[in-house]
Design a protein around this motif. Structure first.
Motif, PDB file in Angstrom:
ATOM      1  N   ASP A   1       2.050   8.842  14.005  1.00 51.53           N
ATOM      2  CA  ASP A   1       0.985   7.837  14.107  1.00 51.53           C
ATOM      3  C   ASP A   1       1.265   6.666  13.170  1.00 51.53           C
ATOM      4  OD1 ASP A   1      -0.264   9.455  15.904  1.00 51.53           O
ATOM      5  OD2 ASP A   1      -1.657  10.344  14.439  1.00 51.53           O
ATOM      6  N   ASP A   2       1.675   6.978  11.959  1.00 52.81           N
ATOM      7  CA  ASP A   2       1.950   5.917  10.998  1.00 52.81           C
ATOM      8  C   ASP A   2       3.124   5.067  11.453  1.00 52.81           C
ATOM      9  OD1 ASP A   2      -0.101   6.880   9.494  1.00 52.81           O
ATOM     10  OD2 ASP A   2       1.178   8.031   8.122  1.00 52.81           O
ATOM     11  N   SER A   3       4.157   5.710  11.981  1.00 49.48           N
ATOM     12  CA  SER A   3       5.327   4.941  12.391  1.00 49.48           C
ATOM     13  C   SER A   3       5.009   4.084  13.606  1.00 49.48           C
ATOM     14  CB  SER A   3       6.506   5.880  12.680  1.00 49.48           C
ATOM     15  OG  SER A   3       6.178   6.738  13.772  1.00 49.48           O
ATOM     16  N   ASP A   4       4.149   4.576  14.539  1.00 45.44           N
ATOM     17  CA  ASP A   4       3.761   3.763  15.691  1.00 45.44           C
ATOM     18  C   ASP A   4       2.979   2.539  15.244  1.00 45.44           C
ATOM     19  OD1 ASP A   4       4.973   5.569  17.347  1.00 45.44           O
ATOM     20  OD2 ASP A   4       3.122   6.637  17.889  1.00 45.44           O
ATOM     21  N   ASP A   5       2.060   2.734  14.316  1.00 48.58           N
ATOM     22  CA  ASP A   5       1.285   1.604  13.820  1.00 48.58           C
ATOM     23  C   ASP A   5       2.196   0.594  13.122  1.00 48.58           C
ATOM     24  OD1 ASP A   5      -0.953   2.812  14.787  1.00 48.58           O
ATOM     25  OD2 ASP A   5      -1.527   3.706  12.849  1.00 48.58           O
TER      26      ASP A   5
ATOM     27  N   ASP B   1       4.242  -1.293  15.713  1.00 49.03           N
ATOM     28  CA  ASP B   1       3.420  -2.291  16.407  1.00 49.03           C
ATOM     29  C   ASP B   1       3.231  -3.526  15.534  1.00 49.03           C
ATOM     30  OD1 ASP B   1       3.202  -0.591  18.545  1.00 49.03           O
ATOM     31  OD2 ASP B   1       1.219   0.194  17.948  1.00 49.03           O
ATOM     32  N   ASP B   2       2.977  -3.309  14.264  1.00 51.51           N
ATOM     33  CA  ASP B   2       2.812  -4.430  13.341  1.00 51.51           C
ATOM     34  C   ASP B   2       4.111  -5.218  13.215  1.00 51.51           C
ATOM     35  OD1 ASP B   2       0.223  -3.610  12.949  1.00 51.51           O
ATOM     36  OD2 ASP B   2       0.677  -2.500  11.090  1.00 51.51           O
ATOM     37  N   GLU B   3       5.211  -4.485  13.126  1.00 48.66           N
ATOM     38  CA  GLU B   3       6.503  -5.165  12.993  1.00 48.66           C
ATOM     39  C   GLU B   3       6.831  -5.962  14.247  1.00 48.66           C
ATOM     40  OE1 GLU B   3       9.299  -2.119  12.107  1.00 48.66           O
ATOM     41  OE2 GLU B   3       8.496  -1.757  10.097  1.00 48.66           O
ATOM     42  N   ASN B   4       6.537  -5.389  15.425  1.00 46.97           N
ATOM     43  CA  ASN B   4       6.798  -6.108  16.680  1.00 46.97           C
ATOM     44  C   ASN B   4       5.962  -7.379  16.762  1.00 46.97           C
ATOM     45  OD1 ASN B   4       8.661  -4.251  17.548  1.00 46.97           O
ATOM     46  ND2 ASN B   4       7.182  -3.055  18.746  1.00 46.97           N
TER      47      ASN B   4
END
Length: 140
Positions: free
Chosen positions: A119-123, A126-129
């Protein structure tokens, strides 16, 4: 044998010379350790939980009052909760499943029990993208 092992028939006796009659008059000096000390008992003052005060005090009521005050202060510092149906349904989805609720067939020794890292890595991704897209738009 040596002469030290022989008995003494004439032991040395004091008190016959000049000033030796009363041995207490030999010296007028005395130590502070010879003086009497701790000759008085201290009694508790009225503010030091004297037995009369303790007997008349209601400890249970005092404790309950202090607990009520502490709960009030704790709830005052905390922001109020929002009780809506949408937040309760989303909070139930975000809860981690208990270990006894997960079927044993789905458990694997190598797999983590929770997906917190995913979950943390997906968030983060998304922020990085989003940040990369914003930079690309600036460049164009």
């Amino acid at each position: 044998m040596t002469t030290a092992a022989r008995p003494t028939f004439e032991p040395a006796r004091g008190g016959r010379g000049k000033g030796e009659g009363d041995l207490s008059q030999l010296s007028k000096q005395y130590s502070s350790r010879d003086l009497p000390s701790h000759t008085k008992i201290k009694y508790r003052q009225t503010t030091q939980d004297a037995p009369e005060e303790v007997r008349s005090r209601d400890f249970r009521r005092d404790l309950e009052d202090r607990e009520r005050v502490a709960v009030r202060e704790k709830t005052r510092d905390r922001p109020p909760r929002e009780h809506t149906t949408s937040s309760s349904s989303s909070s139930s989805l975000s809860k981690k499943p208990r270990l006894d609720q997960i079927p044993a067939a789905n458990l694997d020794a190598d797999d983590p029990l929770t997906d917190e890292d995913d979950d943390d890595s997906d968030d983060d991704s998304d922020d990085e993208n989003a940040a990369l897209q914003a930079e690309l738009d600036k460049i164009k």
